[in-house]
Design an enzyme around this catalytic site. Structure first.
Site, PDB file in Angstrom:
ATOM      1  N   ASP A  44       0.640  -1.081   0.565  1.00  0.00           N
ATOM      2  CA  ASP A  44       0.157  -0.094   0.002  1.00  0.00           C
ATOM      3  C   ASP A  44       0.978   1.084  -0.279  1.00  0.00           C
ATOM      4  O   ASP A  44       0.283   2.054  -0.631  1.00  0.00           O
ATOM      5  CB  ASP A  44      -1.466   0.255   1.182  1.00  0.00           C
ATOM      6  CG  ASP A  44      -1.721   0.662   1.143  1.00  0.00           C
ATOM      7  OD1 ASP A  44      -2.745   0.931  -0.231  1.00  0.00           O
ATOM      8  OD2 ASP A  44      -2.578   1.836   1.820  1.00  0.00           O
ATOM      9  N   CYS A 135     -11.214   3.876  -3.375  1.00  0.00           N
ATOM     10  CA  CYS A 135      -9.682   4.047  -2.618  1.00  0.00           C
ATOM     11  C   CYS A 135     -10.039   4.988  -1.284  1.00  0.00           C
ATOM     12  O   CYS A 135      -9.836   5.201  -0.757  1.00  0.00           O
ATOM     13  CB  CYS A 135      -8.363   4.525  -3.259  1.00  0.00           C
ATOM     14  SG  CYS A 135      -7.481   4.054  -1.752  1.00  0.00           S
ATOM     15  N   TYR A 139     -12.155   4.031   1.334  1.00  0.00           N
ATOM     16  CA  TYR A 139     -11.591   3.477   3.209  1.00  0.00           C
ATOM     17  C   TYR A 139     -11.999   4.412   4.035  1.00  0.00           C
ATOM     18  O   TYR A 139     -11.655   3.816   5.516  1.00  0.00           O
ATOM     19  CB  TYR A 139      -9.881   4.172   2.939  1.00  0.00           C
ATOM     20  CG  TYR A 139      -8.981   2.313   2.181  1.00  0.00           C
ATOM     21  CD1 TYR A 139      -8.001   2.750   3.087  1.00  0.00           C
ATOM     22  CD2 TYR A 139      -9.135   1.697   1.428  1.00  0.00           C
ATOM     23  CE1 TYR A 139      -6.457   1.868   2.554  1.00  0.00           C
ATOM     24  CE2 TYR A 139      -8.445   1.515   0.679  1.00  0.00           C
ATOM     25  CZ  TYR A 139      -6.582   0.841   1.580  1.00  0.00           C
ATOM     26  OH  TYR A 139      -6.339   0.340   1.323  1.00  0.00           O
ATOM     27  N   TYR A 165      -8.174   5.850   9.304  1.00  0.00           N
ATOM     28  CA  TYR A 165      -9.616   6.320   8.314  1.00  0.00           C
ATOM     29  C   TYR A 165     -10.410   6.043   9.132  1.00  0.00           C
ATOM     30  O   TYR A 165     -11.659   6.794   8.296  1.00  0.00           O
ATOM     31  CB  TYR A 165      -9.471   4.970   7.685  1.00  0.00           C
ATOM     32  CG  TYR A 165      -7.689   4.698   6.795  1.00  0.00           C
ATOM     33  CD1 TYR A 165      -7.605   5.880   5.352  1.00  0.00           C
ATOM     34  CD2 TYR A 165      -6.769   3.975   6.881  1.00  0.00           C
ATOM     35  CE1 TYR A 165      -6.121   6.096   4.545  1.00  0.00           C
ATOM     36  CE2 TYR A 165      -5.457   3.614   6.222  1.00  0.00           C
ATOM     37  CZ  TYR A 165      -5.186   4.718   5.236  1.00  0.00           C
ATOM     38  OH  TYR A 165      -4.290   4.534   4.771  1.00  0.00           O
ATOM     39  N   GLU A 208      -9.472  -3.179  -6.079  1.00  0.00           N
ATOM     40  CA  GLU A 208      -9.343  -2.958  -4.481  1.00  0.00           C
ATOM     41  C   GLU A 208      -9.379  -4.067  -4.120  1.00  0.00           C
ATOM     42  O   GLU A 208      -8.823  -5.133  -2.764  1.00  0.00           O
ATOM     43  CB  GLU A 208     -10.047  -2.095  -4.057  1.00  0.00           C
ATOM     44  CG  GLU A 208     -10.004  -0.624  -4.160  1.00  0.00           C
ATOM     45  CD  GLU A 208      -9.150  -0.245  -3.334  1.00  0.00           C
ATOM     46  OE1 GLU A 208      -8.350  -1.256  -2.203  1.00  0.00           O
ATOM     47  OE2 GLU A 208      -8.703   1.183  -3.331  1.00  0.00           O
TER      48      GLU A 208
END
Length: 220
Positions: A44, A135, A139, A165, A208
């Site tokens: 990541d 994304c 998240y 997050y 993803e």
């Protein structure tokens, strides 16, 4: 209804498979093997380097100073916040910045980052946003959902990731992205074009899913 809401509804199977993936569930209950999380986090980090480039491409694709500044904030959030979180967590395992940055990119990482960059290069700002959206927004949704379920307690080895997050700064960034995409859509989106935007969004969701699965596979 925001454009993101519409895309999530029309790509419901892909969105659910992404945001409710087994990797996410195991991360939430703390059962994810450390090897899986470590592999994911290194990948990541490498992904985010390319994601920052994609946001920078948004500056070039922008038609207004407001859009340019929004793209710049995305670059800064990655370079000044998200990458530091990854370095902090990887450092707790004895990994240096050089170790992480010199790690080889796994195939799902290459596939996803190149897809996003290609979408932005070949299309306009809305195409880029559609590729970025899963994304950015996903998240935020995952982090908020895990926190609401009480998964961010100190007993969870992954609570630091969840809190990042689920936290207000990232939630604000994701909310601003949703509004930014709506502004762009109001200027350029037509019903005839929507199918292409949805296709980009669906593809990013599938990538993803592959990214989570990469981490799960590494967990053994």
């Amino acid at each position: 209804m925001t454009l993101i809401d519409r895309l999530k509804a029309d790509a419901a199977p892909q969105w659910a498979a992404y945001t409710r993936h087994s990797f996410v569930q195991q991360l939430g209950d703390g059962s994810l093997a450390p090897s899986g999380f470590q592999h994911y986090l290194v990948q990541d980090y490498l992904f985010l380097i390319q994601f920052a480039r994609a946001y920078a491409l948004g500056i070039y694709k922008s038609h207004s100073l407001t859009d340019m500044r929004t793209s710049l904030e995305g670059v800064k959030a990655i370079l000044d916040v998200e990458l530091d979180l990854h370095l902090e967590l990887c450092g707790s395992w004895g990994m240096s910045r050089a170790d992480i940055e010199n790690a080889p990119e796994d195939t799902p990482t290459m596939a996803y980052t190149r897809f996003v960059l290609d979408a932005g290069m070949a299309g306009d700002l809305l195409d880029l946003q559609a590729a970025l959206a899963p994304c950015v927004v996903g998240y935020a949704e995952i982090g908020a959902g895990l926190a609401a379920a009480g998964r961010d307690t100190a007993s969870n080895p992954y609570h630091r990731w969840i809190r990042e997050y689920a936290g207000e700064p990232y939630q604000l960034l994701a909310g601003e992205f949703v509004g930014w995409m709506d502004v762009t859509a109001n200027e350029v989106l037509t019903e005839a074009r929507y199918k292409r935007v949805l296709s980009l969004f669906e593809k990013a969701c599938r990538l993803e899913i592959d990214f989570w699965q990469m981490g799960l596979d590494a967990a053994g």
